[in-house]
Scaffold this motif. Sequence first.
Motif, PDB file in Angstrom:
ATOM      1  N   UNK A 103      -0.441   8.445  -8.348  1.00 31.56           N
ATOM      2  CA  UNK A 103       0.360   7.474  -9.378  1.00 31.56           C
ATOM      3  C   UNK A 103       1.553   8.431  -9.601  1.00 31.56           C
ATOM      4  N   UNK A 104       1.332   9.723  -9.616  1.00 29.53           N
ATOM      5  CA  UNK A 104       2.509  10.583 -10.042  1.00 29.53           C
ATOM      6  C   UNK A 104       3.541  10.623  -9.164  1.00 29.53           C
ATOM      7  N   UNK A 105       3.163  10.896  -7.821  1.00 25.93           N
ATOM      8  CA  UNK A 105       3.777  10.856  -6.743  1.00 25.93           C
ATOM      9  C   UNK A 105       4.904   9.600  -6.319  1.00 25.93           C
ATOM     10  N   UNK A 106       4.023   8.527  -6.763  1.00 23.26           N
ATOM     11  CA  UNK A 106       4.722   7.168  -6.824  1.00 23.26           C
ATOM     12  C   UNK A 106       5.676   7.036  -7.731  1.00 23.26           C
ATOM     13  N   UNK A 107       5.572   7.684  -8.978  1.00 25.33           N
ATOM     14  CA  UNK A 107       6.569   7.487 -10.009  1.00 25.33           C
ATOM     15  C   UNK A 107       7.730   8.544  -9.650  1.00 25.33           C
ATOM     16  N   UNK A 108       7.438   9.624  -8.957  1.00 21.23           N
ATOM     17  CA  UNK A 108       8.581  10.377  -8.768  1.00 21.23           C
ATOM     18  C   UNK A 108       9.581   9.893  -7.610  1.00 21.23           C
ATOM     19  N   UNK A 109       8.736   9.246  -6.843  1.00 16.74           N
ATOM     20  CA  UNK A 109       9.445   8.449  -5.730  1.00 16.74           C
ATOM     21  C   UNK A 109      10.274   7.082  -6.029  1.00 16.74           C
ATOM     22  N   UNK A 110      10.076   6.824  -7.420  1.00 18.53           N
ATOM     23  CA  UNK A 110      10.617   5.557  -7.888  1.00 18.53           C
ATOM     24  C   UNK A 110      10.078   4.409  -7.092  1.00 18.53           C
ATOM     25  N   UNK A 111       8.678   4.305  -7.267  1.00 18.31           N
ATOM     26  CA  UNK A 111       7.824   3.217  -6.683  1.00 18.31           C
ATOM     27  C   UNK A 111       7.591   2.330  -7.771  1.00 18.31           C
ATOM     28  N   UNK A 112       7.560   1.065  -7.302  1.00 22.69           N
ATOM     29  CA  UNK A 112       7.052   0.075  -8.352  1.00 22.69           C
ATOM     30  C   UNK A 112       5.541   0.163  -8.357  1.00 22.69           C
ATOM     31  N   UNK A 113       4.907   0.490  -9.386  1.00 23.94           N
ATOM     32  CA  UNK A 113       3.393   0.732  -9.489  1.00 23.94           C
ATOM     33  C   UNK A 113       2.722  -0.488  -9.015  1.00 23.94           C
ATOM     34  N   UNK A 114       3.272  -1.783  -9.203  1.00 20.44           N
ATOM     35  CA  UNK A 114       2.540  -3.088  -8.897  1.00 20.44           C
ATOM     36  C   UNK A 114       2.655  -3.380  -7.569  1.00 20.44           C
ATOM     37  N   UNK A 115       3.874  -2.794  -6.832  1.00 15.40           N
ATOM     38  CA  UNK A 115       4.140  -3.170  -5.394  1.00 15.40           C
ATOM     39  C   UNK A 115       4.812  -2.040  -4.874  1.00 15.40           C
ATOM     40  N   UNK A 116       4.008  -1.025  -4.838  1.00 16.32           N
ATOM     41  CA  UNK A 116       4.569   0.237  -3.849  1.00 16.32           C
ATOM     42  C   UNK A 116       4.849   0.156  -2.465  1.00 16.32           C
ATOM     43  N   UNK A 117       6.102   0.628  -2.061  1.00 15.22           N
ATOM     44  CA  UNK A 117       6.510   0.234  -0.586  1.00 15.22           C
ATOM     45  C   UNK A 117       6.046   1.242   0.374  1.00 15.22           C
ATOM     46  N   UNK A 118       5.843   2.342  -0.353  1.00 13.83           N
ATOM     47  CA  UNK A 118       5.591   3.921   0.676  1.00 13.83           C
ATOM     48  C   UNK A 118       4.181   4.005   0.582  1.00 13.83           C
ATOM     49  N   UNK A 119       3.493   4.218  -0.322  1.00 13.57           N
ATOM     50  CA  UNK A 119       2.065   4.573  -0.488  1.00 13.57           C
ATOM     51  C   UNK A 119       1.299   3.439  -0.715  1.00 13.57           C
ATOM     52  N   UNK A 120       0.692   2.718   0.151  1.00 10.78           N
ATOM     53  CA  UNK A 120       0.130   1.611  -0.115  1.00 10.78           C
ATOM     54  C   UNK A 120      -1.541   1.674  -0.183  1.00 10.78           C
ATOM     55  N   UNK A 121      -2.256   1.040  -1.304  1.00  6.25           N
ATOM     56  CA  UNK A 121      -3.613   1.198  -1.509  1.00  6.25           C
ATOM     57  C   UNK A 121      -4.136   0.183  -0.534  1.00  6.25           C
ATOM     58  N   UNK A 122      -5.107   0.628   0.285  1.00 10.91           N
ATOM     59  CA  UNK A 122      -5.922  -0.418   0.879  1.00 10.91           C
ATOM     60  C   UNK A 122      -7.558  -0.145   0.289  1.00 10.91           C
ATOM     61  N   UNK A 123      -7.647  -1.334  -0.768  1.00 10.74           N
ATOM     62  CA  UNK A 123      -8.671  -1.232  -1.512  1.00 10.74           C
ATOM     63  C   UNK A 123     -10.122  -1.052  -0.586  1.00 10.74           C
ATOM     64  N   UNK A 124     -10.980  -0.018  -1.153  1.00  4.71           N
ATOM     65  CA  UNK A 124     -12.214   0.145  -0.418  1.00  4.71           C
ATOM     66  C   UNK A 124     -12.142   1.009   0.880  1.00  4.71           C
ATOM     67  N   UNK A 125     -10.875   1.251   1.193  1.00  4.92           N
ATOM     68  CA  UNK A 125     -10.717   2.164   2.552  1.00  4.92           C
ATOM     69  C   UNK A 125     -10.106   3.439   2.225  1.00  4.92           C
TER      70      UNK A 125
END
Length: 239
Positions: free
Chosen positions: A206-228
């Motif tokens: 989460x902190x990396x996403x914030x530092x990279x300017x990611x939208x927490x609801x729709x991150x473009x770089x670090x994607x969560x694959x739920x359960x994986x």
Amino acid sequence: MTPARDARAHVAILDDEPEIRRMLSDTLEEAGFRTSTFSRATEFEAALKRTAPDVCLVDLGLPDRDGLALVHRLALESGAAIIIISGRAQVQDRVTGLELGADDYIIKPFDPAEVVARIRARLRKTRSDTDRTATVAHFAGWTAHFDRYLLVSEAGEEVAFSHAEGEVLRLFLDSPKRLVSRAQMQEILGGAAGESFDRAMDVRISRLRTKLGEDPKNPRLIKTIYGAGYIFLGDVRWG
């Protein structure tokens, strides 16, 4: 003649209990490490301005400084591995310590042999990272300097990241567009599997996403694959 440099790994021990300092120092010296011991944060921080240890063992119950605040500062400003040693055994205490940038958390009372093993594991991980000759990565308009723990944007904005955050970022940049599972993260980054590890990883990502300017609801770089696990979607160039 200039004296030969001591090649042994240096462990700095900060604990206000003299018996624990003595026990850790004796055990680590017998195991082949070089140690320095401190009872107060002020003298510990002064020493760090003169020499950089390889590992810092930090107690949280300090007489002159909040231990967690010190850990957070070390994580941002020091390249040393940080291992908390504390009598605080609650899961939330461990999670908070890891969230603030500690690399490991050991609960008192502990077996000195476990401390030696944990330190050796961290140093193996650090040497593995150091063996990678490339310390600069370019991706999505960002440049990551792993030797300086610094992200630089195309506009020249500088954003610092901690040692722990850097481990996660490097893991993603080494495996772009490939699934990185929680099990792989635990195996590569070390630490005990379980709720505290999972929550610490969530916070670091989460902190990396914030530092990279990611939208927490729709991150473009670090994607969560739920359960994986996670996938880093950017193109990466090293060097």
